[in-house]
Design a protein around this motif. Structure first.
Motif, PDB file in Angstrom:
ATOM      1  N   GLY A   3       0.819  -1.193   0.000  1.00  0.00           N
ATOM      2  CA  GLY A   3       0.000   0.000   0.000  1.00  0.00           C
ATOM      3  C   GLY A   3       0.853   1.242   0.000  1.00  0.00           C
ATOM      4  N   VAL A   4       0.189   2.350   0.230  1.00  0.00           N
ATOM      5  CA  VAL A   4       0.826   3.659   0.241  1.00  0.00           C
ATOM      6  C   VAL A   4       0.739   4.246   1.643  1.00  0.00           C
ATOM      7  CG1 VAL A   4       0.747   5.999  -0.681  1.00  0.00           C
ATOM      8  CG2 VAL A   4       0.295   4.051  -2.192  1.00  0.00           C
ATOM      9  N   SER A   5       1.836   4.787   2.148  1.00  0.00           N
ATOM     10  CA  SER A   5       1.884   5.489   3.430  1.00  0.00           C
ATOM     11  C   SER A   5       1.387   4.572   4.552  1.00  0.00           C
ATOM     12  CB  SER A   5       1.095   6.791   3.332  1.00  0.00           C
ATOM     13  OG  SER A   5       1.338   7.628   4.438  1.00  0.00           O
ATOM     14  N   ILE A   6       0.312   4.954   5.248  1.00  0.00           N
ATOM     15  CA  ILE A   6      -0.140   4.081   6.334  1.00  0.00           C
ATOM     16  C   ILE A   6      -0.620   2.744   5.788  1.00  0.00           C
ATOM     17  CG2 ILE A   6      -2.528   4.912   6.397  1.00  0.00           C
ATOM     18  CD1 ILE A   6      -2.373   4.585   9.462  1.00  0.00           C
ATOM     19  N   LEU A  53       5.984   4.848  -0.320  1.00  0.00           N
ATOM     20  CA  LEU A  53       5.991   6.065   0.484  1.00  0.00           C
ATOM     21  C   LEU A  53       5.760   5.793   1.977  1.00  0.00           C
ATOM     22  CD1 LEU A  53       3.810   8.366  -1.833  1.00  0.00           C
ATOM     23  CD2 LEU A  53       6.257   7.847  -1.998  1.00  0.00           C
ATOM     24  N   PRO A  54       6.538   4.909   2.586  1.00  0.00           N
ATOM     25  CA  PRO A  54       6.360   4.711   4.034  1.00  0.00           C
ATOM     26  C   PRO A  54       6.580   6.028   4.769  1.00  0.00           C
ATOM     27  CG  PRO A  54       8.442   3.760   3.284  1.00  0.00           C
ATOM     28  CD  PRO A  54       7.678   4.131   2.055  1.00  0.00           C
ATOM     29  N   ALA A  55       5.720   6.277   5.755  1.00  0.00           N
ATOM     30  CA  ALA A  55       5.683   7.609   6.364  1.00  0.00           C
ATOM     31  C   ALA A  55       6.501   7.718   7.640  1.00  0.00           C
ATOM     32  CB  ALA A  55       4.229   8.003   6.659  1.00  0.00           C
ATOM     33  N   TRP A  56       6.599   6.653   8.400  1.00  0.00           N
ATOM     34  CA  TRP A  56       7.411   6.682   9.622  1.00  0.00           C
ATOM     35  C   TRP A  56       7.743   5.257  10.037  1.00  0.00           C
ATOM     36  CZ3 TRP A  56       2.288   8.797   9.978  1.00  0.00           C
ATOM     37  CH2 TRP A  56       1.351   7.989  10.631  1.00  0.00           C
ATOM     38  N   THR A  57       8.712   5.154  10.922  1.00  0.00           N
ATOM     39  CA  THR A  57       9.134   3.880  11.498  1.00  0.00           C
ATOM     40  C   THR A  57       8.836   3.939  12.986  1.00  0.00           C
ATOM     41  OG1 THR A  57      10.960   3.832   9.904  1.00  0.00           O
ATOM     42  CG2 THR A  57      11.059   2.266  11.724  1.00  0.00           C
ATOM     43  N   GLY A  58       8.092   2.958  13.497  1.00  0.00           N
ATOM     44  CA  GLY A  58       7.768   2.965  14.916  1.00  0.00           C
ATOM     45  C   GLY A  58       6.777   4.058  15.268  1.00  0.00           C
ATOM     46  N   SER A  59       7.151   4.920  16.221  1.00  0.00           N
ATOM     47  CA  SER A  59       6.246   5.943  16.738  1.00  0.00           C
ATOM     48  C   SER A  59       5.941   7.022  15.695  1.00  0.00           C
ATOM     49  CB  SER A  59       6.854   6.609  17.971  1.00  0.00           C
ATOM     50  OG  SER A  59       6.093   7.739  18.342  1.00  0.00           O
ATOM     51  N   PRO A  60       4.672   7.476  15.632  1.00  0.00           N
ATOM     52  CA  PRO A  60       4.307   8.542  14.695  1.00  0.00           C
ATOM     53  C   PRO A  60       4.514   9.936  15.254  1.00  0.00           C
ATOM     54  CG  PRO A  60       2.343   7.772  15.811  1.00  0.00           C
ATOM     55  CD  PRO A  60       3.486   6.930  16.337  1.00  0.00           C
ATOM     56  N   ASP A  61       4.959  10.083  16.474  1.00  0.00           N
ATOM     57  CA  ASP A  61       4.859  11.349  17.206  1.00  0.00           C
ATOM     58  C   ASP A  61       5.426  12.547  16.455  1.00  0.00           C
ATOM     59  OD1 ASP A  61       3.596   9.997  19.185  1.00  0.00           O
ATOM     60  OD2 ASP A  61       5.271   9.992  20.591  1.00  0.00           O
ATOM     61  N   THR A  62       6.597  12.415  15.878  1.00  0.00           N
ATOM     62  CA  THR A  62       7.233  13.571  15.230  1.00  0.00           C
ATOM     63  C   THR A  62       7.249  13.452  13.706  1.00  0.00           C
ATOM     64  OG1 THR A  62       9.424  12.544  15.398  1.00  0.00           O
ATOM     65  CG2 THR A  62       8.724  13.950  17.232  1.00  0.00           C
ATOM     66  N   ALA A  63       6.526  12.500  13.163  1.00  0.00           N
ATOM     67  CA  ALA A  63       6.539  12.272  11.720  1.00  0.00           C
ATOM     68  C   ALA A  63       5.789  13.377  10.985  1.00  0.00           C
ATOM     69  CB  ALA A  63       5.916  10.921  11.395  1.00  0.00           C
ATOM     70  N   PRO A  64       6.352  13.914   9.908  1.00  0.00           N
ATOM     71  CA  PRO A  64       5.652  14.954   9.145  1.00  0.00           C
ATOM     72  C   PRO A  64       4.269  14.518   8.666  1.00  0.00           C
ATOM     73  CG  PRO A  64       7.946  14.814   8.454  1.00  0.00           C
ATOM     74  CD  PRO A  64       7.708  13.666   9.382  1.00  0.00           C
ATOM     75  N   ALA A  65       4.118  13.260   8.249  1.00  0.00           N
ATOM     76  CA  ALA A  65       2.817  12.802   7.766  1.00  0.00           C
ATOM     77  C   ALA A  65       1.785  12.804   8.880  1.00  0.00           C
ATOM     78  CB  ALA A  65       2.938  11.407   7.160  1.00  0.00           C
ATOM     79  N   ALA A  66       2.185  12.409  10.083  1.00  0.00           N
ATOM     80  CA  ALA A  66       1.247  12.416  11.200  1.00  0.00           C
ATOM     81  C   ALA A  66       0.858  13.846  11.577  1.00  0.00           C
ATOM     82  CB  ALA A  66       1.858  11.700  12.405  1.00  0.00           C
TER      83      ALA A  66
END
Length: 249
Positions: free
Chosen positions: A69-72, A95-108
């Motif tokens: 899939g895309v992103s999430i 386009l994976p958006a983050w690894t592990g925690s989403p806290d500081t991810a731009p996509a989140a």
């Protein structure tokens, strides 16, 4: 040795706020050429992640599947593959958006901001705000998919911002090959995340695209992801298994 997808049901999950219309157009050509049977479940914004997991479970009842899939959507599919190694043929992670925690991810952070705008301004005004800061092609895609998921869309976006993606430690146990694609000019889905995923997984490869190329033809995303999958180093997995075996003795 290439990954053989001929006849393999391949379930691909959209990113947050996107839809099955886009992911079908992005991947149908490349997967048709590979002989895969593409399944693109529509997002269920009222239960985004569980809806994706249910779609993967349903598809796997008839046999092993490829997932992605895309992103999430890529993250949920990869999590499923980690939990169901015997039912998974391969992973296609775009386009994976983050690894592990989403806290500081731009996509989140972007999803939280969009959810707040949608709640405060309503669909029409928030869509106009989104259009003002997005490339034309992306604005058109999101305007369509946002309207299709309204009014539960803010709930889906907020759910996505709480989702914990696979960690590097988890990715190191992935039992199947994974093709990863990143856009070199995408600040929301940083290429560094894609590189993390590829470095962590035993058998993975990365291909890159640009947002402009995706805007001109969404099929470049799927083509790059399938090309990455076919570029995976099969020897790397065997070497990794031997290394783990030696460490466990």
């Amino acid at each position: 040795m290439a990954v053989n997808l001929r006849g393999v049901t391949t379930v691909l999950l959209p990113g947050t706020g996107s839809d099955d219309n886009y992911i079908y157009r992005a991947f149908a050509g490349a997967l048709r050429e590979a002989g895969a049977v593409l399944v693109t479940p529509a997002p269920r914004p009222e239960r985004l992640v569980e809806g994706y997991r249910d779609a993967l479970d349903d598809a796997a009842r008839a046999g092993a599947i490829a997932v992605g899939g895309v992103s999430i959507g890529a993250a949920v599919a990869t999590e499923w593959a980690l939990r169901h190694p015997g039912q998974t043929v391969a992973v296609l992670a775009a386009l994976p958006a983050w690894t592990g925690s989403p806290d500081t991810a731009p996509a989140a952070m972007a999803a939280r901001h969009s959810a707040q705008l949608l709640r405060e301004q309503g669909l029409d005004s928030a869509t106009a705000t989104m259009r003002a800061s997005s490339p034309q092609w992306l604005a058109d895609e999101l305007a369509r998919s946002w309207a299709g998921q309204w009014p539960a869309l803010p709930d889906a976006m907020e759910e996505a911002t709480r989702y914990v993606a696979p960690t590097c430690e988890a990715l190191a146990t992935l039992a199947v090959p994974m093709g990863v694609v990143a856009a070199t000019d995408d600040p929301v889905h940083p290429i560094e995340v894609a590189r993390q995923w590829v470095a962590a997984a035993p058998r993975a490869a990365l291909r890159t695209v640009t947002l402009d190329a995706m805007g001109a033809d969404p099929a470049v995303l799927g083509a790059a992801c399938v090309a990455a999958l076919q570029a995976c180093d099969f020897g790397a997995l065997r070497r990794g298994e031997r290394d783990r075996g030696h460490r466990n003795r």
